[in-house]
Scaffold this motif. Sequence first.
Motif, short mmCIF file in Angstrom:
data_model
loop_
_atom_site.label_atom_id
_atom_site.label_comp_id
_atom_site.label_asym_id
_atom_site.label_seq_id
_atom_site.Cartn_x
_atom_site.Cartn_y
_atom_site.Cartn_z
N GLY A 1 0.74 -0.90 -0.53
CA GLY A 1 -0.21 -0.04 -0.11
C GLY A 1 1.39 0.82 -0.03
O GLY A 1 0.75 1.95 -0.60
N ALA A 2 1.93 1.24 0.89
CA ALA A 2 2.51 2.85 0.79
C ALA A 2 3.71 2.81 -0.52
O ALA A 2 3.75 3.82 -0.93
N GLU A 3 4.09 1.52 -1.55
CA GLU A 3 4.44 1.87 -2.78
C GLU A 3 3.00 2.35 -3.76
O GLU A 3 3.87 3.30 -4.07
N ALA A 4 2.55 2.22 -3.42
CA ALA A 4 1.22 2.71 -4.57
C ALA A 4 0.84 3.60 -3.88
O ALA A 4 0.69 5.18 -5.23
N LYS A 5 1.14 4.05 -2.65
CA LYS A 5 0.16 5.97 -2.12
C LYS A 5 1.65 6.61 -2.85
O LYS A 5 1.15 7.76 -3.86
N ASN A 6 3.14 6.06 -2.76
CA ASN A 6 4.04 6.78 -3.58
C ASN A 6 3.79 7.28 -4.90
O ASN A 6 4.36 7.70 -5.07
N ALA A 7 3.72 5.92 -5.15
CA ALA A 7 3.59 6.28 -7.10
C ALA A 7 2.56 7.11 -7.32
O ALA A 7 2.43 8.17 -8.63
N VAL A 8 1.54 6.85 -6.96
CA VAL A 8 0.57 7.86 -7.34
C VAL A 8 0.86 9.18 -6.64
O VAL A 8 0.82 10.52 -7.00
N ALA A 9 1.54 9.72 -5.74
CA ALA A 9 1.40 11.12 -4.62
C ALA A 9 3.26 11.31 -6.11
O ALA A 9 2.90 12.64 -6.19
N ALA A 10 3.35 10.92 -6.50
CA ALA A 10 5.00 10.55 -7.51
C ALA A 10 4.23 11.52 -9.40
O ALA A 10 4.70 11.53 -9.81
N GLY A 11 2.89 10.73 -9.87
CA GLY A 11 2.77 11.51 -10.26
C GLY A 11 1.78 9.98 -11.44
O GLY A 11 2.19 10.12 -12.54
N LEU A 12 2.76 9.47 -10.73
CA LEU A 12 2.97 8.21 -12.12
C LEU A 12 1.88 7.81 -12.32
O LEU A 12 1.45 5.97 -13.23
N VAL A 13 0.35 7.60 -12.14
CA VAL A 13 -0.47 6.64 -12.06
C VAL A 13 -1.39 7.84 -13.06
O VAL A 13 -1.75 9.16 -12.88
N GLN A 14 -2.44 7.40 -14.05
CA GLN A 14 -3.29 8.21 -14.54
C GLN A 14 -5.08 7.13 -14.31
O GLN A 14 -4.67 5.64 -14.06
N VAL A 15 -5.87 8.21 -14.55
CA VAL A 15 -7.61 7.58 -14.24
C VAL A 15 -8.08 8.41 -15.32
O VAL A 15 -7.87 9.75 -15.31
#
Length: 73
Positions: free
Chosen positions: A26-40
Amino acid sequence: MQEVVITREPVELYKILKFEGLCASGAEAKNAVAAGLVQVNGEQELRKRRQIVGGDVIAFEGETLKILFQPPQ
């Protein structure tokens, strides 16, 4: 494009990344989102707890997930 069926909605974005194996934790997923690596739905998403519902499309590291809602029977 991989289809992901959820049985309740909404589901937080980071949880989908974790449960679908795109992030190890979960922490890795939160960091990926915070870093702007995810698109919705084609737009960069910075909210870790973005509420995902059926019909949403998530893109991360070359993987695309289409979210389908199917209520429990």
